[in-house]
Design a protein around this motif. Structure first.
Motif: not given
Length: 287
Positions: A79, A250, A271
């Motif tokens: 991440r 996202e 992510r």
């Protein structure tokens, strides 16, 4: 946070359509980012778009080049925390663009956080704390700082051309920085930045937009000190990270997507990567 998509069907000329860049700039000024979908770009087309959006292109010295205006994104598989691109450098780019040549089938979503929304969510005491200048301190190995300077100094173009006169000239040209050169050729630099800033694309609202929450994949972790002399602690970084997650969205990439972000307002991250075969490229610079 609005999810803007500019689609190929609305631009007869594709990436070369005269109306495309103005539409991108409109989205950046209003919402801080936009996504181009269905344009089927290649590396040359992506590089050309970056050149049309940016008056001056900037590079990360730790990345490999793919064209004269673009680089490959390679930051491991874990991440990546929220940050503005090159936020700990003397010349932070205004705009950053990403090209997903091959999107991951799982994971690897790019996270985006509107610094205006994050700043609005902060308690008043935190707004006051982060409104003061902040000093970034970091040690860089010789190859990296020379590559950076060779790109940023107008009189040179190759790292082997770097001389002390160029270091001093660059220091004088960009206020708020100092350096210490070490016997092994490495350099410790100190740079004063504003952790809360206003967008160069016209939004007058203050935005929490910096690299405090971000990665140090290719670099030594920096040390942050605020103007009142207090250090930025891991505890407050974690608290900020939790608060930022509440205003983060996202990008679920599709092959060929291009995302363009206002790097003076919107922080981005990633992510964890599940599909390591994905390929992502970056272009950035000043408008």
């Amino acid at each position: 946070m609005p999810y803007n998509i500019l689609r190929r069907a609305d631009f007869a000329g594709g990436l070369n359509d005269d109306a495309l860049v103005p539409r991108i700039m409109d989205d950046l000024g209003r919402d801080g980012w936009t996504l181009l979908r269905g344009f089927d770009p290649d590396m040359a087309g992506f590089g050309d778009l970056v050149g049309r959006m940016c008056r001056r292109v900037t590079f990360d010295p730790a990345r490999s080049h793919t064209t004269e205006r673009t680089q490959m994104v390679d930051a491991g598989l874990g991440r990546i925390g929220l940050h503005i691109e090159n936020g700990n450098t003397p010349r932070c780019p205004d705009l950053v663009a990403f090209f997903a040549e091959r999107a991951a089938f799982e994971g690897s979503q790019t996270t985006i956080c509107d610094g205006v929304a994050l700043h609005d969510s902060l308690p008043e005491a935190d707004k006051i704390r982060w409104s003061q200048p902040m000093t970034v301190e970091r040690r860089l190995p010789e190859p990296l700082w020379k590559r950076y300077l060779a790109n940023e100094h107008p009189a040179i173009s190759r790292p082997e051309e770097v001389r002390m006169e160029h270091v001093l000239q660059f220091q004088a040209a960009v206020p708020g920085q100092s350096f210490e050169l070490h016997e092994d050729g490495s350099l410790t630099y100190r740079l004063q930045v504003m952790p809360v800033r206003r967008s160069v694309f016209g939004d007058p609202r203050p935005a929490f937009a910096n690299a405090v929450l971000g990665p140090s994949h290719n670099y030594e972790p920096p040390r942050y000190t605020l103007a009142d002399g207090s250090a930025v602690t891991e505890a407050e970084i974690e608290a900020l990270r939790e608060r930022a997650e509440a205003v983060t969205t996202e990008i679920n990439w599709q092959d060929g997507d291009i995302a363009v972000l206002d790097n003076t307002r919107v922080m981005h991250g990633r992510r964890a990567i599940v599909d390591a075969a994905r390929t992502l490229f970056i272009g950035m610079g000043s408008i």
